[in-house]
Design an enzyme around this catalytic site. Structure first.
Site, PDB file in Angstrom:
ATOM      1  N   CYS A  34       4.219  36.517 -32.172  1.00  0.00           N
ATOM      2  CA  CYS A  34       4.170  35.753 -32.677  1.00  0.00           C
ATOM      3  C   CYS A  34       5.507  35.219 -30.928  1.00  0.00           C
ATOM      4  O   CYS A  34       6.116  33.663 -31.067  1.00  0.00           O
ATOM      5  CB  CYS A  34       5.725  35.239 -33.332  1.00  0.00           C
ATOM      6  N   LYS A  91       5.145  31.697 -28.602  1.00  0.00           N
ATOM      7  CA  LYS A  91       4.717  30.704 -29.832  1.00  0.00           C
ATOM      8  C   LYS A  91       5.498  29.926 -28.514  1.00  0.00           C
ATOM      9  O   LYS A  91       6.407  30.177 -26.981  1.00  0.00           O
ATOM     10  CB  LYS A  91       5.564  30.405 -30.597  1.00  0.00           C
ATOM     11  N   LYS A  94       8.978  20.292 -40.868  1.00  0.00           N
ATOM     12  CA  LYS A  94       9.113  21.704 -39.809  1.00  0.00           C
ATOM     13  C   LYS A  94       8.857  22.499 -41.279  1.00  0.00           C
ATOM     14  O   LYS A  94       9.399  23.397 -40.829  1.00  0.00           O
ATOM     15  CB  LYS A  94      10.306  21.821 -39.429  1.00  0.00           C
ATOM     16  N   ASP A  95       8.000  22.322 -41.399  1.00  0.00           N
ATOM     17  CA  ASP A  95       7.222  23.078 -42.827  1.00  0.00           C
ATOM     18  C   ASP A  95       6.400  24.176 -42.272  1.00  0.00           C
ATOM     19  O   ASP A  95       5.783  24.024 -41.224  1.00  0.00           O
ATOM     20  CB  ASP A  95       7.288  22.674 -43.432  1.00  0.00           C
ATOM     21  N   ASP A  96       6.456  25.248 -43.571  1.00  0.00           N
ATOM     22  CA  ASP A  96       5.369  27.057 -42.696  1.00  0.00           C
ATOM     23  C   ASP A  96       3.703  25.881 -42.842  1.00  0.00           C
ATOM     24  O   ASP A  96       2.869  26.791 -42.167  1.00  0.00           O
ATOM     25  CB  ASP A  96       5.202  27.574 -43.464  1.00  0.00           C
ATOM     26  N   ASP A 114      -2.949  30.041 -37.783  1.00  0.00           N
ATOM     27  CA  ASP A 114      -2.209  29.954 -36.254  1.00  0.00           C
ATOM     28  C   ASP A 114      -2.724  31.517 -36.018  1.00  0.00           C
ATOM     29  O   ASP A 114      -4.185  31.921 -36.684  1.00  0.00           O
ATOM     30  CB  ASP A 114      -1.220  31.735 -37.198  1.00  0.00           C
ATOM     31  N   GLY A 174     -16.147  30.100 -38.868  1.00  0.00           N
ATOM     32  CA  GLY A 174     -14.898  30.400 -37.960  1.00  0.00           C
ATOM     33  C   GLY A 174     -15.770  29.452 -37.252  1.00  0.00           C
ATOM     34  O   GLY A 174     -16.458  28.393 -36.922  1.00  0.00           O
ATOM     35  N   HIS A 175     -15.291  29.597 -35.232  1.00  0.00           N
ATOM     36  CA  HIS A 175     -15.077  28.710 -34.398  1.00  0.00           C
ATOM     37  C   HIS A 175     -14.345  30.114 -33.554  1.00  0.00           C
ATOM     38  O   HIS A 175     -13.973  30.666 -33.450  1.00  0.00           O
ATOM     39  CB  HIS A 175     -14.497  27.254 -34.554  1.00  0.00           C
ATOM     40  N   SER A 176     -15.620  29.777 -32.031  1.00  0.00           N
ATOM     41  CA  SER A 176     -15.458  30.558 -30.958  1.00  0.00           C
ATOM     42  C   SER A 176     -15.548  30.132 -29.792  1.00  0.00           C
ATOM     43  O   SER A 176     -15.927  29.548 -29.660  1.00  0.00           O
ATOM     44  CB  SER A 176     -16.274  32.329 -30.988  1.00  0.00           C
TER      45      SER A 176
END
Length: 347
Positions: free
Chosen positions: A17, A20, A49-51, A68, A138-140
């Site tokens: 993090c 960021k 601005k929440d999670d 994330d 997923g994606h790559s």
């Protein structure tokens, strides 16, 4: 052997993090985006601005949606995968939700050993399973650097959401994990961190917030967030939301002890200084050491929950979290709006 050594250095050159964007830059961009027509079923969007985002689909069910991803902050790919997944899953728990499905987000150099990618994804998959969720795809993309994370979907009852900004004067503030992992990882990159400090940091970053969130369901929680890239004070600033103030007891905050030593040696993160620049004007320090100030601004990767709980229930919640093995502490209290937003001192 020499090639593997070089690959490891390339693999971990500072992430988590701490990677960021600064909160100030992000706010300036987000406030200029077109909003579109309001949707009454969008219970929480980026305006708060929440999670995570929360969207109501029936009277008793809402979808919690988050994502994330970031570059590695540790050398071991498997450990990195676990940390990145735990961090992404945490936003569901910060909203009071249950994890249902997850999708991998992968950026990986085509020239790097695919076994490295396999280990990253193995670590992530294990954490999704531990969370009780299903890894559904997923994606790559090919990229110059490794990045990994998850897009996660969960559910929550619309009347039992934990927003991050609905605390009330009198609420006690509880933190469920130790601070300092950003500083410890920074020290580790320059070979200054002890094995014990790094073990504590990794154990903290790989620990899900699932248990802490579930325990909170039995209590009157007014606000909750997980402490990540904006640091303890940055996320606390979002909790106060310009409407409230709080007192924080620096001597009660759980900290990885060595992080204070490393801060005194100026083994700091650039992201921590961005956090100080963004929220420093809202904070008043009294009898707080430089090292502790830095820990409070330090960006956390897969940090703990910061919970605003009704004051009469705080001690019981603290005890239950402690009995469940969380390094928990009552770290402050919310007060009516005052001249400064955050007052940091000692109890």
């Amino acid at each position: 052997m020499e090639q593997q050594k070089d690959e490891k250095i390339i693999f971990c050159k500072g992430g988590g993090c701490t990677a960021k964007l600064g909160a100030g830059i992000l706010s300036r961009v987000l406030e200029r985006l077109p909003k579109g027509p309001a949707d009454e079923n969008l219970l929480i969007g980026y305006d708060s601005k929440d999670d995570a985002a929360v969207y109501r689909i029936s009277d008793d069910t809402a979808i919690v949606q988050t994502l994330d991803f970031f570059p590695p902050m540790v050398d071991d790919p498997y450990t990195f995968g676990k940390i990145a997944a735990a961090n992404a899953l945490s936003d569901i728990y910060a909203m009071g939700g249950e994890v249902k499905t997850a999708l991998n987000i992968v950026c990986f150099p085509e020239s790097m050993d695919l076994n490295v990618l396999g280990e990253i994804m193995r670590g992530g998959s294990e954490k999704v399973i531990e969370a009780g969720g299903t890894l559904a795809g997923g994606h790559s993309i090919a990229d110059a650097d490794v990045k990994y994370g998850l897009s996660v979907m969960g559910t929550v009852h619309p009347d039992k959401i934990y927003p991050n900004n609905q605390g009330r004067p009198g609420d006690k503030l509880i933190l469920t994990k130790k601070l300092g992992v950003g500083i410890v990882c920074t020290a580790n990159r320059v070979k200054e961190a002890s094995d014990a400090a790094m073990e504590q940091a990794v154990a903290s970053m790989t620990m899900l917030n699932k248990s802490a969130s579930h325990i909170c369901h039995s209590y009157e929680i007014h606000a909750c967030t997980d402490v990540t890239g904006f640091g303890f004070l940055g996320h606390l600033h979002e909790m106060m939301d310009g409407k409230l103030s709080c007192r924080i007891f620096a001597d009660q905050i759980p900290v990885i002890k060595e992080a204070l030593d490393y801060a005194d040696e100026f083994l700091l993160t650039a992201a921590g200084q961005k956090n100080r620049n963004h929220v420093g004007e809202f904070v008043s320090f009294e009898n707080v050491s430089f090292a502790m100030e830095e820990v409070l601004f330090d960006p956390q990767t897969s940090g703990g929950l910061l919970i605003a709980v009704e004051s009469q229930q705080a001690e019981a919640l603290f005890e239950e979290l402690k009995q469940a093995g969380h390094p928990v502490a009552i770290v402050g209290e919310i007060i009516p709006k005052a001249e400064k937003e955050i007052y940091v001192g000692v109890l």
